[in-house]
Design an enzyme around this catalytic site. Structure first.
Site, mmCIF file in Angstrom:
data_model
loop_
_atom_site.group_PDB
_atom_site.id
_atom_site.type_symbol
_atom_site.label_atom_id
_atom_site.label_comp_id
_atom_site.label_asym_id
_atom_site.label_seq_id
_atom_site.Cartn_x
_atom_site.Cartn_y
_atom_site.Cartn_z
ATOM 1 C CE LYS A 154 -1.937 -4.808 -7.615
ATOM 2 N NZ LYS A 154 -1.252 -5.260 -8.846
ATOM 3 N NE ARG A 234 8.803 2.198 -4.359
ATOM 4 C CZ ARG A 234 7.677 1.970 -3.677
ATOM 5 N NH1 ARG A 234 6.824 2.958 -3.456
ATOM 6 N NH2 ARG A 234 7.399 0.765 -3.196
ATOM 7 C CD GLU A 263 10.839 7.367 -0.085
ATOM 8 O OE1 GLU A 263 10.173 8.089 -0.833
ATOM 9 O OE2 GLU A 263 10.394 6.334 0.454
ATOM 10 C CG HIS A 295 6.736 6.035 1.159
ATOM 11 N ND1 HIS A 295 7.760 5.725 0.307
ATOM 12 C CD2 HIS A 295 5.727 5.183 0.837
ATOM 13 C CE1 HIS A 295 7.401 4.719 -0.482
ATOM 14 N NE2 HIS A 295 6.165 4.377 -0.172
ATOM 15 C CD GLN A 296 0.686 11.003 5.582
ATOM 16 O OE1 GLN A 296 1.463 11.819 6.060
ATOM 17 N NE2 GLN A 296 -0.569 10.927 5.961
ATOM 18 C CB ALA A 297 0.209 7.091 -0.319
ATOM 19 C CG PHE A 298 1.844 2.526 3.344
ATOM 20 C CD1 PHE A 298 2.766 3.543 3.377
ATOM 21 C CD2 PHE A 298 1.776 1.659 4.431
ATOM 22 C CE1 PHE A 298 3.628 3.700 4.456
ATOM 23 C CE2 PHE A 298 2.631 1.802 5.519
ATOM 24 C CZ PHE A 298 3.561 2.830 5.523
#
Ligand code: NAI
Length: 332
Positions: A154, A234, A263, A295-298
């Site tokens: 996706k 990841r 992380e 880890h802010q892509a979402f």
């Protein structure tokens, strides 16, 4: 229904409380990770709600099961941090949010690429200091470049769509090639060939035991000198020590990472007054051609709303026996 909610951030509370109005579950928010140190304290709880850096190994799952927990609700897509086989053995249902916003992650991937290439982060600071010189800000056109994509699920697919718009040529590697992408001109080939051809290489496959350290000294040696490597998937996909070496030898021209192997000790925390003991992240942060986000892509409005909605819906359906075993959200 009582839910113990781990690794809770203020924004999680806002979105979950808003979406919980139609469920009326009791949600206890804890800012700590769920791991062996705290598992035994989880009592009188039907479900635990966890995120990317909570560690649910067999020991934690056994304790949760003994204490009566029936559901592990991941509020993310990846599930490498949960021992699924152990959960099955202990009869705990595990669900996730398989696709809350692939576009959010794909767009952040592009943001990182554009930033590291055109150096807008440096230009911003320079101009604020009345330094209008362009020296050191030289980038390259994305148009006409070859982009290698590892994993065209996706998120990989959403990323490909954007890069095709830039006029890039796409080489991809996936265990299951996607015919609709082939129709759009994407060429599937071996992993080695993608590594050899790519000017820009982006990782979008899940972390599994088989592809742990997919990017290591050997695979780095196959890459074009000066390649831009992006990992929004990841941290464990990249051997950090080897990537540092690749940056020092200039085989890696630039690195963008939104995820990092260690992380859980760093990300989602304000450590600005602490001494960071992780020398590898400090070394990475010292390179001028490395861009790190935590880890802010979402992290978009749309994604947070979808995460809360689907997670609560998953818990509601499992607890009332309405969740189909083969539903996309179900992992056990
Ligand atoms: P997906 O399941 O839709 O697609 C994954 C694709 O990778 C599939 O096509 C699969 O066949 C392929 N694949 C599996 N193993 C592979 C391997 N060894 N080599 C090449 N391809 C392989 O997953 P989706 O939604 O695209 O997410 C991908 C990953 O992105 C997640 O597993 C997660 O780790 C990461 N992610 C990161 C986020 C962030 O905020 N940074 C947010 C959401 C997901």
């Amino acid at each position: 229904m009582k839910i113990a909610f781990f690794s809770a951030q203020p924004y999680d509370k806002i979105f979950f409380d808003r979406l919980n109005k139609s469920h009326d579950f009791t949600i206890d928010y804890y800012d700590t990770h769920l791991g062996p140190h705290i598992a035994n304290a989880v009592k009188n709880t039907d479900a635990v709600c966890v995120f990317v850096n909570d560690k649910l190994n067999v020991e934690v799952i056994e304790t949760l099961s003994t204490n009566g927990v029936k559901i592990i609700a991941l509020r993310c897509a990846g599930f490498n941090n949960v021992d699924i086989e152990a959960a099955k053995r202990y009869g705990i249902a595990v669900c996730r949010v398989p696709a809350y916003s692939p576009e959010a992650v794909a767009e952040h991937t592009v943001a990182m690429l554009l930033t590291v290439n055109r150096k807008t982060h440096k230009a911003y600071n320079r101009v604020r200091e009345q330094n209008f010189s362009l020296n050191g800000l030289l980038g390259f056109n994305l148009n006409g470049k070859t982009v290698g994509v590892i994993g065209t699920g996706k998120i990989g697919k959403a990323f490909v769509k954007i890069m095709l718009g830039f006029g890039c040529k796409i080489w991809a590697y996936d265990i299951y090639p996607d015919n609709s992408l082939i129709e759009q001109g994407v060429q599937y080939t071996s992993l080695e060939h993608v590594l050899e051809e790519a000017d820009i290489l982006s990782l979008h496959c899940p972390l599994t035991p088989e592809n742990h350290y997919l990017i290591n000294q050997q695979t780095i040696n196959l890459m074009k000198p000066g390649v831009v490597l992006i990992n929004t998937s990841r941290g464990g996909l990249i051997n950090t020590v080897d990537i540092i070496e690749g940056l020092k030898t200039k085989r890696i021209g630039a690195l963008c990472i939104d995820v990092y192997e260690q992380e859980e000790m760093l990300f989602f925390k304000d450590l600005s007054t602490n001494i960071i003991l992780d020398d590898n992240i400090q070394r990475l942060m010292s390179f001028p051609n490395v861009l790190i986000t935590a880890h802010q892509a979402f992290f978009t409005e749309e994604a947070l709303k979808e995460i809360a909605e689907v997670t609560l819906e998953n818990i509601a359906k499992i607890s009332t026996g309405q969740m189909a075993d083969n539903a996309p959200s179900m992992l056990t």
